[in-house]
Design an enzyme around this catalytic site. Structure first.
Site, PDB file in Angstrom:
ATOM      1  N   ARG A  38     -12.285 -27.908  23.939  1.00 19.31           N
ATOM      2  CA  ARG A  38     -12.334 -27.848  22.475  1.00 19.31           C
ATOM      3  C   ARG A  38     -10.978 -28.081  21.822  1.00 19.31           C
ATOM      4  O   ARG A  38     -10.916 -28.369  20.629  1.00 19.31           O
ATOM      5  CB  ARG A  38     -12.951 -26.522  22.020  1.00 19.31           C
ATOM      6  CG  ARG A  38     -14.466 -26.482  22.149  1.00 19.31           C
ATOM      7  CD  ARG A  38     -15.187 -27.232  21.015  1.00 19.31           C
ATOM      8  NE  ARG A  38     -15.233 -26.399  19.825  1.00 19.31           N
ATOM      9  CZ  ARG A  38     -14.474 -26.583  18.765  1.00 19.31           C
ATOM     10  NH1 ARG A  38     -13.611 -27.574  18.720  1.00 19.31           N
ATOM     11  NH2 ARG A  38     -14.567 -25.774  17.743  1.00 19.31           N
ATOM     12  N   TYR A 149     -29.804 -23.128   6.336  1.00 20.71           N
ATOM     13  CA  TYR A 149     -28.486 -23.786   6.243  1.00 20.71           C
ATOM     14  C   TYR A 149     -28.484 -24.866   5.162  1.00 20.71           C
ATOM     15  O   TYR A 149     -27.516 -25.036   4.433  1.00 20.71           O
ATOM     16  CB  TYR A 149     -28.094 -24.396   7.595  1.00 20.71           C
ATOM     17  CG  TYR A 149     -27.731 -23.349   8.614  1.00 20.71           C
ATOM     18  CD1 TYR A 149     -26.523 -22.651   8.522  1.00 20.71           C
ATOM     19  CD2 TYR A 149     -28.589 -23.031   9.650  1.00 20.71           C
ATOM     20  CE1 TYR A 149     -26.197 -21.672   9.447  1.00 20.71           C
ATOM     21  CE2 TYR A 149     -28.271 -22.056  10.584  1.00 20.71           C
ATOM     22  CZ  TYR A 149     -27.074 -21.381  10.474  1.00 20.71           C
ATOM     23  OH  TYR A 149     -26.750 -20.404  11.372  1.00 20.71           O
TER      24      TYR A 149
HETATM   25  O1  1CP Z   1     -17.105 -24.462  19.694  1.00 18.84           O
HETATM   26  C1  1CP Z   1     -17.551 -23.848  18.709  1.00 18.84           C
HETATM   27  O2  1CP Z   1     -17.319 -24.175  17.558  1.00 18.84           O
HETATM   28  C2  1CP Z   1     -18.249 -22.570  19.034  1.00 18.84           C
HETATM   29  C3  1CP Z   1     -19.456 -22.167  18.296  1.00 18.84           C
HETATM   30  C4  1CP Z   1     -20.738 -22.981  18.527  1.00 18.84           C
HETATM   31  C5  1CP Z   1     -21.326 -23.379  19.737  1.00 18.84           C
HETATM   32  C6  1CP Z   1     -20.826 -23.146  21.130  1.00 18.84           C
HETATM   33  C7  1CP Z   1     -21.558 -23.467  17.487  1.00 18.84           C
HETATM   34  C8  1CP Z   1     -21.308 -23.345  16.035  1.00 18.84           C
HETATM   35  N1  1CP Z   1     -22.638 -24.130  18.045  1.00 18.84           N
HETATM   36  C9  1CP Z   1     -22.530 -24.104  19.417  1.00 18.84           C
HETATM   37  C10 1CP Z   1     -23.452 -24.758  20.386  1.00 18.84           C
HETATM   38  C11 1CP Z   1     -24.874 -24.377  20.315  1.00 18.84           C
HETATM   39  N2  1CP Z   1     -25.537 -24.061  19.171  1.00 18.84           N
HETATM   40  C12 1CP Z   1     -25.810 -24.361  21.399  1.00 18.84           C
HETATM   41  C13 1CP Z   1     -25.556 -24.819  22.811  1.00 18.84           C
HETATM   42  C14 1CP Z   1     -24.729 -23.872  23.615  1.00 18.84           C
HETATM   43  C15 1CP Z   1     -25.425 -22.951  24.536  1.00 18.84           C
HETATM   44  O3  1CP Z   1     -26.343 -22.229  24.133  1.00 18.84           O
HETATM   45  O4  1CP Z   1     -25.008 -22.913  25.702  1.00 18.84           O
HETATM   46  C16 1CP Z   1     -27.027 -23.938  20.864  1.00 18.84           C
HETATM   47  C17 1CP Z   1     -28.322 -23.724  21.635  1.00 18.84           C
HETATM   48  C18 1CP Z   1     -26.841 -23.761  19.475  1.00 18.84           C
HETATM   49  C19 1CP Z   1     -27.923 -23.429  18.550  1.00 18.84           C
HETATM   50  C20 1CP Z   1     -27.571 -22.845  17.227  1.00 18.84           C
HETATM   51  N3  1CP Z   1     -26.613 -23.221  16.331  1.00 18.84           N
HETATM   52  C21 1CP Z   1     -28.330 -21.808  16.638  1.00 18.84           C
HETATM   53  C22 1CP Z   1     -29.531 -21.171  17.265  1.00 18.84           C
HETATM   54  C23 1CP Z   1     -29.133 -20.197  18.299  1.00 18.84           C
HETATM   55  C24 1CP Z   1     -28.526 -18.912  17.787  1.00 18.84           C
HETATM   56  O5  1CP Z   1     -27.426 -18.592  18.218  1.00 18.84           O
HETATM   57  O6  1CP Z   1     -29.200 -18.245  16.984  1.00 18.84           O
HETATM   58  C25 1CP Z   1     -27.763 -21.523  15.389  1.00 18.84           C
HETATM   59  C26 1CP Z   1     -28.215 -20.479  14.394  1.00 18.84           C
HETATM   60  C27 1CP Z   1     -26.680 -22.423  15.204  1.00 18.84           C
HETATM   61  C28 1CP Z   1     -25.802 -22.532  14.039  1.00 18.84           C
HETATM   62  C29 1CP Z   1     -24.391 -22.268  14.399  1.00 18.84           C
HETATM   63  N4  1CP Z   1     -23.610 -23.183  15.042  1.00 18.84           N
HETATM   64  C30 1CP Z   1     -22.379 -22.650  15.312  1.00 18.84           C
HETATM   65  C31 1CP Z   1     -22.380 -21.308  14.815  1.00 18.84           C
HETATM   66  C32 1CP Z   1     -21.222 -20.354  14.888  1.00 18.84           C
HETATM   67  C33 1CP Z   1     -23.652 -21.073  14.280  1.00 18.84           C
HETATM   68  C34 1CP Z   1     -24.154 -19.775  13.637  1.00 18.84           C
HETATM   69  C35 1CP Z   1     -23.624 -19.608  12.250  1.00 18.84           C
HETATM   70  C36 1CP Z   1     -24.289 -18.468  11.498  1.00 18.84           C
HETATM   71  O7  1CP Z   1     -23.998 -17.286  11.807  1.00 18.84           O
HETATM   72  O8  1CP Z   1     -25.118 -18.745  10.605  1.00 18.84           O
END
Ligand code: 1CP
Length: 347
Positions: A38, A149
């Protein structure tokens, strides 16, 4: 090494010799290797480079010995080609350039064509399907969670704008649910066609709704999605955080597995959804920061409860926090495998 299909078998309630385990957010910030990658690439850049994305997806399988991989991507990725301009901001999450709030905004969304619009996702899945020795889980966000979102413009605490749209302009809301529902169906078929062996629909924030509002504003879309997915050649998992009070209403959805968070026990979850589904869950991710004996005791309880009926996949109740030490996850994975194998053997 032969292919380990235990995860898919558990989703289909078939016999297993150990409880399969994977973790939501198993690829991410808690891994030093991920943090290194990253430094050079943004999250969305990783998603655009199939070889790199496949590597990030595979890392937790190699390090932890989990029974499934989940495609490295984000729920926002398919919205880009539909016209949504967004970025993923560090420590915050998805943020939109301009929120979607009017009939015109929502009419402007175009349908997703996965092969043309997301060739890099399809290519990543194809690489992983060739290389992995465990099933690959494809995924998508569910309409309500994606809409939150889009309408709020970013992460939210109370979903005020989303609910306001829902209550004030149900026709506009339904149009948005419908378009996102079509995307979910098309995208999941494309992921399975490319080689995903199971799929998870993340309705992470749907627990913000009362049961009455869920039934009125969301359920019809979810019902239709699962009907349209009936020919999908892969088990389906439906998951939401804080969805305990909605579980009874999920009991006739055509899914295979229900993901539970930690607020509802596995037996109580099964009572609410009925016998038909396998369940996945539900360790509070905060326990990964507790002393090992505390974590072990809780994991043991969850495994014992899970094994009371056919169809159980060990997971967390929600995603791993960046603060979690990787060796804790490795120890937990080994424990789930060893302890569950001994329980099954002695049955
Ligand atoms: O590198 C970074 O910026 C770290 C944070 C990150 C990561 C690793 C985000 C930002 N997205 C992801 C990848 C991701 N997102 C995966 C694949 C990784 C794995 O599971 O091994 C998956 C399945 C998601 C799905 C996702 N994105 C969801 C559903 C799952 C959940 O956690 O509820 C949601 C709600 C998101 C939105 C999102 N993306 C990232 C963040 C920090 C968030 C949540 C924001 C919030 O609180 O509303």
């Amino acid at each position: 090494m032969s292919f380990n299909n235990t995860f898919v078998n558990a989703c289909l309630k078939k016999d297993i010799d150990h409880v399969p385990v994977w973790y939501m957010r198993q690829a991410g910030r808690y891994q030093p290797e991920y943090r290194e990658i990253r430094k050079k690439y943004s999250l969305l850049e990783i998603c655009h480079i199939p070889e790199l994305c496949a590597e990030v997806t595979t890392l937790p399988v190699q390090q932890l010995g989990v029974d499934a991989a989940i495609l490295f991507s984000d729920i926002m990725v398919p919205l880009g080609p539909m016209g949504v301009k967004y970025d993923i901001i560090e420590k915050r999450g998805p943020v939109l350039e301009t929120p979607y709030r009017t009939a015109d905004d929502i009419n402007s969304l175009r349908a997703l064509e996965p092969e043309q619009d997301l060739p890099y996702v399809i290519e990543t899945i194809k690489i992983l399907a060739r290389e992995l020795k465990v099933p690959l889980i494809g995924f998508t966000g569910a309409p309500f969670t994606l809409a939150s979102y889009m309408v709020e413009g970013g992460p939210s605490r109370n979903y005020i704008r989303t609910k306001q749209l829902m209550y004030s302009h149900p026709d506009v809301w339904n149009n948005l649910m419908d378009k996102l529902g079509q995307m979910v169906v098309t995208y999941l078929y494309a992921q399975v066609e490319a080689g995903a062996k199971a799929v998870q629909i993340f309705d992470s924030w749907v627990g913000a709704l009362s049961p009455a509002d869920y039934m009125k504003y969301v359920y019809p879309t979810m019902k239709k999605i699962f009907e349209q997915l009936k020919d999908l050649q892969a088990p389906k998992i439906y998951f939401g955080v804080g969805s305990g009070e909605l579980l009874t209403y999920w009991s006739d959805l055509d899914t295979d597995v229900i993901g539970l968070d930690w607020r509802v026990s596995i037996p109580e979850g099964r009572n609410r959804i009925g016998e038909r589904y396998a369940v996945q869950g539900n360790l509070d991710p905060t326990l990964l920061l507790a002393p090992w004996p505390v974590l072990e005791a809780r994991a043991k309880e969850i495994i014992n409860e899970g094994l009371q009926k056919p169809g159980f996949v060990f997971n967390l109740g929600h995603g791993i926090f960046p603060e979690v030490p990787g060796d804790m996850l490795k120890r937990l994975t080994d424990f789930v495998h060893e302890y569950s194998a001994s329980v099954i053997k002695n049955k």
